[in-house]
Design an enzyme around this catalytic site. Sequence first.
Site, PDB file in Angstrom:
ATOM      1  N   GLY A   1     -21.540  -8.580-135.133  1.00 38.23           N
ATOM      2  CA  GLY A   1     -21.142  -7.209-134.841  1.00 38.23           C
ATOM      3  C   GLY A   1     -19.729  -7.159-134.287  1.00 38.23           C
TER       4      GLY A   1
ATOM      5  N   HIS B   1     -17.032   9.145-128.736  1.00 33.70           N
ATOM      6  CA  HIS B   1     -17.272   7.850-129.373  1.00 33.70           C
ATOM      7  C   HIS B   1     -17.180   7.950-130.891  1.00 33.70           C
ATOM      8  CE1 HIS B   1     -18.906   6.671-125.434  1.00 33.70           C
ATOM      9  NE2 HIS B   1     -18.785   5.425-125.849  1.00 33.70           N
TER      10      HIS B   1
ATOM     11  N   LYS C   1     -22.270   5.573-133.388  1.00 37.56           N
ATOM     12  CA  LYS C   1     -23.045   5.366-132.159  1.00 37.56           C
ATOM     13  C   LYS C   1     -24.368   6.119-132.271  1.00 37.56           C
ATOM     14  CE  LYS C   1     -22.655   5.561-127.110  1.00 37.56           C
ATOM     15  NZ  LYS C   1     -23.133   4.169-126.972  1.00 37.56           N
TER      16      LYS C   1
ATOM     17  N   GLY D   1     -24.622   5.765-122.464  1.00 34.64           N
ATOM     18  CA  GLY D   1     -25.085   5.228-121.187  1.00 34.64           C
ATOM     19  C   GLY D   1     -24.023   5.315-120.113  1.00 34.64           C
TER      20      GLY D   1
END
Length: 257
Positions: A11, A133, A137, A143
């Site tokens: 990733g 973001h 996502k 968070g």
Amino acid sequence: MTRIGVLGARGRVGSAVVAAVEADANHELVAAIDHGDDLQALVDNKAEVVVDFTVPDAVMGNLEFCINNGIHAVVGTTGWTEERFETVRGWLQESPETGVLVAPNFAISAVLTMKFAEIAAPFFESAEVVELHHPNKVDAPSGTAVHTAEGIARARKAAGLAEQPDATTQSLDGARGADVQGVPVHAVRMTGMVAHEQVIFGTKGQTLTLKQDSYDRESFVPGIMIGVDKIGDNPGLTIGLEKFLGLDGDVNGGAKA
């Protein structure tokens, strides 16, 4: 030399961690694991610490395996709930020398922003959080934003502040954002973004805006490596990187779960 395994190694964050570990003479990469690979490689190669940047559906199984085998874990995977934290605490009771760090954000600038927000919160009538973001996502709000809002709410409560003023009685669904302990949180998903946050405070005649930007996933690596180096001395579950940076003082009452 610390022996490290990386989960989610192919990733974007995981590959950055792999590169950082391989370039550091004080750490040794002993396992780079991704979807479909066998976790047993962690045990076979004697990993001491695992860095997990996988997906919410995988992280609990990964942690159960690591804890059962006495492998410390530094976790940046999202999708955490209090129920999940309680499950991890239960596993750790059976392996009391093992440490797990779960952090909503490993960018040191983001951790400082959360701390600064707690410091500022008692001085303003109003506070709202905006997180921005990339569109891939899967969770909203992030968070980091939830953690920020919870810190603001704690600081407001400790200062004896009343509920935030808001005369809104008519609105489209979601127009005022998500309510996190009385703090509105707004989520933006946009192509070209990586990870960004704004915390806006207001009181009579003035506002304060805290702004944090991560332009590249390498921004998370220094904080991750701090977690790797310190998790072995911190058994149990720790939520947030603040403690490892010496920021768990009186304002937030400590980051130890």
